[in-house]
Design a protein around this motif. Structure first.
Motif, PDB file in Angstrom:
ATOM      1  N   ASP A   1       0.760  -1.118  -0.092  1.00  0.00           N
ATOM      2  CA  ASP A   1      -0.033  -0.096   0.056  1.00  0.00           C
ATOM      3  C   ASP A   1       0.880   1.298   0.007  1.00  0.00           C
ATOM      4  O   ASP A   1       0.621   2.216  -0.646  1.00  0.00           O
ATOM      5  CB  ASP A   1      -0.948  -0.010   1.185  1.00  0.00           C
ATOM      6  N   ARG A   2       2.016   1.196   0.651  1.00  0.00           N
ATOM      7  CA  ARG A   2       2.784   2.532   0.847  1.00  0.00           C
ATOM      8  C   ARG A   2       3.611   2.883  -0.505  1.00  0.00           C
ATOM      9  O   ARG A   2       4.019   3.950  -0.812  1.00  0.00           O
ATOM     10  CB  ARG A   2       3.745   2.141   2.081  1.00  0.00           C
ATOM     11  N   LEU A   3       3.655   1.570  -1.413  1.00  0.00           N
ATOM     12  CA  LEU A   3       4.317   1.821  -2.578  1.00  0.00           C
ATOM     13  C   LEU A   3       3.153   2.314  -3.724  1.00  0.00           C
ATOM     14  O   LEU A   3       3.783   2.727  -4.770  1.00  0.00           O
ATOM     15  CB  LEU A   3       4.894   0.340  -3.205  1.00  0.00           C
ATOM     16  N   ARG A   4       1.847   2.220  -3.642  1.00  0.00           N
ATOM     17  CA  ARG A   4       1.122   2.655  -4.498  1.00  0.00           C
ATOM     18  C   ARG A   4       1.145   4.089  -5.065  1.00  0.00           C
ATOM     19  O   ARG A   4       1.231   4.021  -6.167  1.00  0.00           O
ATOM     20  CB  ARG A   4      -0.509   2.640  -3.927  1.00  0.00           C
ATOM     21  N   PRO A   5       1.547   5.028  -4.425  1.00  0.00           N
ATOM     22  CA  PRO A   5       2.108   6.349  -4.991  1.00  0.00           C
ATOM     23  C   PRO A   5       3.343   6.441  -5.924  1.00  0.00           C
ATOM     24  O   PRO A   5       3.542   7.372  -6.485  1.00  0.00           O
ATOM     25  CB  PRO A   5       1.865   7.197  -4.152  1.00  0.00           C
ATOM     26  N   HIS A   6       3.971   5.194  -5.708  1.00  0.00           N
ATOM     27  CA  HIS A   6       5.445   5.319  -6.469  1.00  0.00           C
ATOM     28  C   HIS A   6       5.812   4.046  -7.540  1.00  0.00           C
ATOM     29  O   HIS A   6       6.925   4.182  -7.936  1.00  0.00           O
ATOM     30  CB  HIS A   6       6.443   5.374  -5.460  1.00  0.00           C
ATOM     31  N   VAL A   7       4.649   3.386  -7.595  1.00  0.00           N
ATOM     32  CA  VAL A   7       5.018   2.300  -8.355  1.00  0.00           C
ATOM     33  C   VAL A   7       4.083   2.027  -9.568  1.00  0.00           C
ATOM     34  O   VAL A   7       2.650   2.279  -9.396  1.00  0.00           O
ATOM     35  CB  VAL A   7       4.894   0.899  -7.703  1.00  0.00           C
ATOM     36  N   VAL A  37      12.452   3.653  -2.337  1.00  0.00           N
ATOM     37  CA  VAL A  37      11.479   4.835  -2.275  1.00  0.00           C
ATOM     38  C   VAL A  37      11.967   5.771  -1.204  1.00  0.00           C
ATOM     39  O   VAL A  37      11.661   6.923  -1.174  1.00  0.00           O
ATOM     40  CB  VAL A  37       9.887   4.314  -2.325  1.00  0.00           C
ATOM     41  N   GLU A  38      11.854   5.286   0.081  1.00  0.00           N
ATOM     42  CA  GLU A  38      12.084   6.088   1.319  1.00  0.00           C
ATOM     43  C   GLU A  38      13.296   6.690   1.415  1.00  0.00           C
ATOM     44  O   GLU A  38      13.432   7.990   1.543  1.00  0.00           O
ATOM     45  CB  GLU A  38      11.870   5.070   2.383  1.00  0.00           C
ATOM     46  N   TRP A  39      14.237   6.110   0.445  1.00  0.00           N
ATOM     47  CA  TRP A  39      15.627   6.768   0.351  1.00  0.00           C
ATOM     48  C   TRP A  39      15.481   7.990  -0.435  1.00  0.00           C
ATOM     49  O   TRP A  39      16.068   8.933  -0.142  1.00  0.00           O
ATOM     50  CB  TRP A  39      16.806   5.711   0.152  1.00  0.00           C
ATOM     51  N   TRP A  40      14.875   7.912  -1.668  1.00  0.00           N
ATOM     52  CA  TRP A  40      14.724   9.038  -2.449  1.00  0.00           C
ATOM     53  C   TRP A  40      13.924   9.971  -2.028  1.00  0.00           C
ATOM     54  O   TRP A  40      14.383  11.140  -2.121  1.00  0.00           O
ATOM     55  CB  TRP A  40      14.118   8.586  -3.749  1.00  0.00           C
ATOM     56  N   LYS A  41      13.066   9.728  -1.090  1.00  0.00           N
ATOM     57  CA  LYS A  41      12.084  10.683  -0.609  1.00  0.00           C
ATOM     58  C   LYS A  41      12.951  11.598   0.505  1.00  0.00           C
ATOM     59  O   LYS A  41      12.632  12.687   0.793  1.00  0.00           O
ATOM     60  CB  LYS A  41      10.854  10.224   0.108  1.00  0.00           C
TER      61      LYS A  41
END
Length: 731
Positions: free
Chosen positions: A20-26, A90-94
């Motif tokens: 679910d946390r990946l939904r905005p990024h995948v 994802v979290e690293w990029w953010k």
């Protein structure tokens, strides 16, 4: 045939909350389209939400010009691994103020390639190291390597075309840039086959209204150089403002491994096995970059001035912070901290970044661990017999399956373990892989036989290996016709030469070809026969029929499309195999009475000739059978000294000279049974049954003779053969 490789240990799948946390990024794609199955689905609604909700919120939170990075993973990983890459990044990029969008395009090539190559990659063959890599390249090339890689490339291109999912993303991104100018900068990162994906996504995004890509970072790119030069080089310095290529030096590429056994990096396997043109230049290989004038100028290599793109050779531990890399494997760049930190500094334009998190390399997940080597006992006898009658359309033959079965029976009688491929089994892929297995499994002291009965033809020489200095006449490659040859799946003399070149020292290989254009099936110069076209027409099932087909335009075009224009040309070194062929290169091979004329003459001589006659004497006996039927002249090809070798004897045997010749074999006339079989009028209705009877009766006795060396069995075998010969004459 190769067995599937054992599964490797995988990390557990992501939890529902992680997904679910990946939904905005995948953006999950399958075959280039939005994926509607699997553990993670993407729809147009999801993409719309990214650009209408998630990205604007991130921009508002961070202010200024926010970098947006589009990441495309390599072709080896499947959906689960692609999602885990995204979860790691994802979290690293953010944390570095970058909004990431990951294309997960469900390639999963590692498992498919491992399955295609099978136990060739499991260390079971006992080859010398220098031969192993080439055998693996051929196994991948003759197997499903090109099909698997081609499917992946088509998916990469389709994603940014038509109704592809990446094209929809590109149009949504273009619309966002138009509606919100100067709020984001656009960047792309592609690892391995991700460079192929971006070769089509970036032009599509620019066409859709994206002003420019500020940076493009390619990690160990697997894209062909010609595709890169067409799709992206014209954009460099303008629409693609800054290009950086991270890859290994040639030394490190050659020290890398893949498949658990291949002794170089995946990029070498790609260029040798997966592209239609063998040894196609690949962007990530140093030798390909330096050999290409366009790329040398682009990257400022070999003294070229004015380079507008950066290249970072791993290992690079000094110099600018944007130019660091320490990966020592093709698959390791996306988990190499110096590489990923350098990419992040390029994307953010700042040296002050959150360093990439330490992660476990996925290399141990991608490739199975090789099993223990179990080389075959030396001194064994193995044969592959191929016979094809059931060609589609008007190409059918009537005696080839019977020929293969007759050869198999006689070779079994001579002590060989025989594998057969008949009719539908005899595809190009199966024939080449079985033949490669026959050769690659052998060790010094082995004796191998390859027999083929079917159509022969000729095709354009694409690689120039048949060219003759000073002679401008068009040349051709001789070809065997598998059951699927009308789809362009021909076996040319070059293919056989590639496999025969892998023969270990001390291994004997003898081939028997009962087909037209068989006179020189090992890649030597031949002119196009001009007198045989009218001989390929159909005839009665047991009448005289030529084993020859004309390569029509459609077949030739399919063949050319599948093989491309090979980059590798030149003749082989001195061949070690020997070939007995049904006719000379400019003649036609016939079948009569349900068998090939050559098979009738040659197969019945196997048992009484093996380990007794020389190759030259064996050929003389065959030719004697044709003395009254001169329409075809069996031929011999091989090293000059091979004629004096003992027929079907080990090359490393202690006794190198013919011994124990039974009466009537080394001298005198050939068995009258053979002559009778070559002339149906002499034995009406008895030819096929008589040959089968000879194979069966002599076969069972001779197997016992070869295995037990018992005098009584020898006598029974000789008596059975003589009885069969008498039956032929009386028939």
């Amino acid at each position: 045939m190769p067995e599937p490789m054992p599964p490797t240990t995988r990390q557990p799948p992501l939890s529902p909350s992680e997904l679910d946390r990946l939904r905005p990024h995948v953006v999950n794609l399958s075959g280039g389209k939005f994926s509607s199955s699997g553990v993670f689905q993407t729809s147009k609604k999801d993409v719309n939400a990214v650009f209408a909700t998630h990205l604007p919120a991130f921009v508002a939170e961070h202010g200024g010009v926010v970098p947006v990075v589009f990441y495309a993973h390599g072709g080896l990983v499947g959906e689960q691994s692609g999602l885990r890459i995204a979860a790691t990044q994802v979290e690293w990029w953010k944390s570095n103020g970058v909004y990431p969008i990951h294309f997960v395009w469900e390639t999963g090539l590692a498992g498919a390639i491992a399955g295609a190559v099978g136990d060739w990659a499991q260390g079971r063959r006992g080859w010398l190291d220098e031969a192993k890599d080439r055998v693996l390249e051929l196994a991948a090339r003759f197997g499903q390597g090109q099909a698997i890689w081609g499917q992946m490339k088509r998916a990469a291109e389709a994603a940014s075309a038509g109704d592809g999912g990446a094209r929809y993303v590109a149009e949504a991104l273009g619309a966002y840039c138009t509606a919100h100018p100067d709020t984001i900068s656009v960047h792309a990162v592609g690892h391995s086959a991700g460079s192929i994906f971006h070769s089509f996504f970036i032009p599509a995004a620019l066409k859709a209204g994206v002003p420019a890509f500020d940076t493009l970072s390619l990690l160990a790119p697997a894209v062909r150089t010609d595709v890169f030069e067409k799709q992206l080089v014209p954009l460099c310095g303008q629409e693609v403002k800054l290009l950086a290529l991270f890859t290994m030096t040639e030394k490190l590429e050659r020290a890398d491994t893949c498949l658990g056994a291949y002794g170089k990096s995946l990029l070498y396997l790609v260029r040798a096995s997966f592209e239609p043109e063998e040894f196609s230049p690949v962007l990530g290989l140093e030798e390909c970059l330096r050999a290409d004038p366009v790329l040398s100028r682009l990257f400022g290599l070999s003294g070229a001035s004015g380079g507008i793109a950066d290249i970072i050779w791993s290992k690079a531990t000094g110099g600018p912070l944007t130019n660091r890399s320490t990966s020592t494997s093709h698959g390791g760049f996306d988990t190499d901290i110096p590489t990923m930190d350098s990419v992040a500094r390029r994307v953010t334009g700042s040296s002050r970044i959150q360093s990439f998190p330490i992660t476990r390399s996925r290399g141990d997940e991608l490739w199975p661990v090789p099993g223990p080597a179990t080389p075959r006992r030396a001194g064994t006898h193995h044969a592959l017999c191929v016979g094809i009658n059931a060609y589609p359309g008007g190409d059918a033959l009537y005696g080839c399956v019977a020929d293969a079965e007759a050869w198999a029976a006689q070779l079994t009688a001579a002590g060989f373990a025989v594998r057969t491929l008949l009719d539908a089994e005899a595809t190009r892929q199966n024939i080449l892989l079985e033949l490669l297995d026959l050769v690659a499994s052998s060790v010094a002291g082995d004796v191998l036989v390859f027999q083929y009965a079917g159509h022969g033809t000729y095709v354009d020489d694409l690689d120039g290996d048949e060219a003759e200095s000073g002679n401008e006449e068009k040349k051709y490659d001789e070809a065997l016709c598998p059951i699927d040859f009308r789809e362009g799946n021909l076996i040319i003399d070059d293919d056989l030469g590639e496999i025969f070149d892998q023969l270990p020292d001390g291994v004997s290989l003898t081939a028997f070809f009962d087909s037209c254009h068989s006179g020189d099936g090992q890649r030597r110069l031949q002119l196009l026969p001009v007198d045989v076209e009218d001989l390929s027409t159909a005839s009665a099932p047991h009448g005289r029929r030529a084993r020859y087909v004309i390569p029509d335009k459609e077949t030739s075009e399919k063949y050319r499309a599948k093989r491309g224009a090979p980059a590798r040309a030149g003749k082989r070194a001195l061949a070690r195999e020997v070939l007995f062929s049904a006719c000379k290169p400019t003649e036609v091979a016939y079948e009569t009475g349900g068998h090939g004329d050559f098979t009738v003459a040659a197969s019945l001589l196997v048992v009484p000739s093996a380990n007794r006659l020389t190759n030259g004497e064996f050929l003389a006996k065959i030719r004697e059978a044709f003395s009254s039927q001169p329409r075809q002249n069996p031929d011999f090809n091989g090293p000059r000294a091979a004629k004096s070798r003992v027929f079907l004897a080990p090359l490393v045997a202690a006794a190198a000279e013919p011994t124990d010749r039974p009466p009537g074999t080394a001298s005198g006339t050939i068995p009258a049974a053979i002559t009778a079989l070559l002339d149906p009028a002499a034995s009406p209705g008895g030819g096929t049954d008589a040959l089968a009877a000879s194979a069966g009766t002599a076969g069972s006795a001779s197997v016992a003779a070869s295995r037990e060396a018992d005098a009584l069995d020898r006598a029974r075998a000789a008596a059975a053969f003589l009885r069969a010969a008498a039956d032929f004459i009386d028939g």
